[in-house]
Design a protein around this motif. Structure first.
Motif, PDB file in Angstrom:
ATOM      1  N   SER A  50       0.826  -1.199   0.000  1.00 38.95           N
ATOM      2  CA  SER A  50       0.000   0.000   0.000  1.00 38.95           C
ATOM      3  C   SER A  50       0.853   1.239   0.000  1.00 38.95           C
ATOM      4  N   GLY A  51       0.675   2.024  -1.027  1.00 36.69           N
ATOM      5  CA  GLY A  51       1.322   3.318  -1.042  1.00 36.69           C
ATOM      6  C   GLY A  51       2.765   3.274  -1.453  1.00 36.69           C
ATOM      7  N   ILE A  52       3.351   2.128  -1.674  1.00 38.74           N
ATOM      8  CA  ILE A  52       4.728   2.048  -2.134  1.00 38.74           C
ATOM      9  C   ILE A  52       4.707   1.169  -3.357  1.00 38.74           C
ATOM     10  N   GLY A  53       5.125   1.693  -4.448  1.00 40.47           N
ATOM     11  CA  GLY A  53       5.066   0.880  -5.629  1.00 40.47           C
ATOM     12  C   GLY A  53       5.932   1.446  -6.718  1.00 40.47           C
ATOM     13  N   SER A  57       1.528   6.245  -9.802  1.00 35.96           N
ATOM     14  CA  SER A  57       0.301   6.323  -9.033  1.00 35.96           C
ATOM     15  C   SER A  57       0.471   5.693  -7.671  1.00 35.96           C
ATOM     16  N   ALA A  58       1.177   4.550  -7.629  1.00 37.29           N
ATOM     17  CA  ALA A  58       1.402   3.903  -6.335  1.00 37.29           C
ATOM     18  C   ALA A  58       2.268   4.778  -5.448  1.00 37.29           C
ATOM     19  N   GLY A  63       1.900   9.234  -0.123  1.00 38.63           N
ATOM     20  CA  GLY A  63       1.622  10.452   0.608  1.00 38.63           C
ATOM     21  C   GLY A  63       0.282  10.406   1.310  1.00 38.63           C
ATOM     22  N   VAL A  64      -0.729   9.853   0.629  1.00 40.40           N
ATOM     23  CA  VAL A  64      -2.051   9.721   1.240  1.00 40.40           C
ATOM     24  C   VAL A  64      -1.995   8.729   2.391  1.00 40.40           C
ATOM     25  N   LEU A  65      -1.273   7.623   2.171  1.00 43.68           N
ATOM     26  CA  LEU A  65      -1.124   6.615   3.216  1.00 43.68           C
ATOM     27  C   LEU A  65      -0.486   7.210   4.467  1.00 43.68           C
ATOM     28  N   LEU A  66       0.604   7.945   4.257  1.00 47.35           N
ATOM     29  CA  LEU A  66       1.300   8.526   5.390  1.00 47.35           C
ATOM     30  C   LEU A  66       0.437   9.572   6.090  1.00 47.35           C
TER      31      LEU A  66
END
Length: 505
Positions: A50-53, A57-58, A63-66
């Motif tokens: 999630s959030g790292i890819g 887009s990932a 940033g949203v995840l954090l």
């Protein structure tokens, strides 16, 4: 003085599901937090993280995840200090000296009792699911507490909040450690995680006094609701859905029952230990905790799918990390209780002034958490933990020497800034230590073990300190001396970590 076992300055924050199930994951690589490993590098580019890819887009979702997990940490820090400042005003619903402690202890019981089970469920049922479940319970508990028409309903709301915290804490910390590749990226995430918790404590100190004085103590519960809604929206956007592959084995039901029972008995025993006439009940609870804990160890050794793999404690980082979280809460975590008593009962400051006074140590904690990641990267975990504890011990010793009943109370604030700076450094480093050299698949249970250590430290440490300070004209002074000893024990424990290795590791 009542006993108030409480949760710490913050604990959780971060969110993402690691696809590299058996890759090595840690708060800090080896000991420095500078280098990464191939397993986590692969996880960092896997689409399931999630959030790292690998895609833009990932990467953008990180940033949203954090933001989601940082706000969750801010929420926890906010609620921690708001309750302390507002507690003396919660008398209109039947609270008195005999049951006021349960507004905080009820939270600690639920939180500490269900952490281990929640950590395992986060690994098996899904970290995103547990994250959202924890937020839902936290919102429900806030609504119940804010609408309470009696002490039982108020305490029940705090219990539900505690259950929400137990679900939220292991999930968020586990998501952080698997969601960001070890090294500089994870160090920055841990620093932001700690800073937002400290910012929440600053806001809690100020808002707790303002809301209580202007709108009453109920506002300190209702203020959580819009924040929870915001975190939920960010989490739904920034955290990928859990997959069926995450459910690998059944829950160890006997182990869950025994560990929960042992934790509840231990926290309850510690809570009762300082109360007048409650020594027999406290001794009974502590004995029950020992028996249930022994039975739990037997069951875990024989279980095919243990709730807590005991072999994990061969990992020096986890063992030292858990011991550090326990000593941290027993020492640093009890300071807010005694400072609140000093400001409001001894010096007769208003809730607003008390809240503003807490801004100084909370800002110092914020600075310490930001500094900690840099220190870990440069000097390693062992040196950072030792240094942070020594600075904290120096500040607490100075507090014990300067605090009086008649000197200007403002003299206390510079000293609180010193030990709070050390507190912030230790906070980030101890969680980085506890999650080092743990596989992605077991980050949830490792986080649960670490945060369980916090809750035990909070309950038992505060009970011990209240007992030591009972009868003192100025309870803060003997408490500060005892806290100094506990913090020094944390420095000694940190020496068990491996030294920083050549090549920056």
């Amino acid at each position: 003085m009542t006993i108030e076992a409480h949760s710490d300055c913050g604990r959780r924050a971060a969110t993402a599901r690691g696809a590299a199930g058996n890759s090595r994951s840690s708060g800090i690589s080896g000991d420095s937090g500078v280098s990464g490993d191939s397993g986590n590098a692969a996880a960092a580019t896997d689409g399931e993280v999630s959030g790292i890819g690998g895609s833009s887009s990932a990467a953008g979702n990180s940033g949203v995840l954090l933001a989601a997990v940082a706000l969750a940490q801010l929420l926890i820090g906010l609620d921690y200090n708001i309750v302390f400042v507002a507690l003396p005003d919660m008398t209109g619903v039947g609270l008195d000296g005999g049951n006021r402690q349960w507004v905080v202890s009820g939270y600690a019981l639920a939180f500490g009792g269900f952490l281990l089970l929640s950590g395992r469920l986060a690994d098996q049922w899904g970290r995103r699911r547990m994250f959202l479940t924890g937020l839902a319970l936290f919102a429900a508990g806030s609504a119940i507490g804010g609408l309470a028409n009696g002490s039982a309903m108020l305490i029940a709301g705090r219990v539900v909040q505690g259950l929400g915290g137990a679900a939220l804490a292991p999930a968020t910390l586990a998501i952080l450690t698997v969601g960001f590749p070890q090294g500089a990226a994870r160090n920055r995430a841990l620093g932001i995680w700690g800073m937002t918790g400290s910012a929440g404590m600053v806001l809690g100190s100020v808002l707790g006094g303002l809301l209580t004085q202007w709108w009453g103590w109920r506002a300190v519960f209702f203020v959580n609701l819009p924040l929870v809604a915001m975190v939920v929206l960010l989490g739904l956007r920034g955290i990928r859905r859990d997959t069926g592959a995450q459910r690998r084995a059944g829950v160890d039901l006997p182990g869950a029952v025994l560990s929960t029972g042992a934790a509840l008995a231990l926290v309850l025993g510690g809570t009762l230990a300082g109360g007048e006439g409650s020594a027999p009940a406290a001794a009974g609870m502590l004995m029950l905790a020992v028996l249930l804990g022994a039975a739990f160890l037997v069951v875990e050794r024989r279980s095919a799918h243990p709730l807590v793999p005991l072999s994990r404690f061969r990992n020096t980082y986890l063992s030292v990390g858990v011991g550090s979280t326990l000593l941290f809460m027993a020492g640093f975590g009890a300071v807010a209780y005694f400072l609140t008593d000093y400001f409001q009962r001894v010096r007769e400051l208003s809730p607003v002034v008390t809240g503003l006074a807490f801004v100084v140590p909370c800002v110092a904690v914020l600075i310490g958490t930001n500094l900690s990641g840099r220190l870990i990267a440069r000097y390693g975990l062992r040196a950072t933990l030792v240094a942070g504890n020594l600075v904290g011990a120096l500040g607490m010793l100075a507090l014990a020497l300067v605090v009086t009943t008649d000197a200007p109370w403002l003299l206390v604030l510079p000293v609180t800034a010193v030990f709070s700076l050390g507190q912030g450094v230790v906070f980030t480093a101890m969680f980085a230590t506890a999650t080092t050299d743990t596989t992605d698949a077991e980050q949830g249970v490792a986080s649960g073990i670490a945060t369980t250590g916090q809750q035990f430290g909070a309950a038992l440490g505060l009970a011990l300190l209240v007992w030591l300070a009972t009868g003192a004209a100025l309870p803060l002074r003997p408490a500060a001396l005892a806290i100094t000893v506990l913090i020094l024990l944390g420095a000694v424990l940190a020496l068990a970590l491996p030294p920083r290795r050549a090549g920056g590791q």
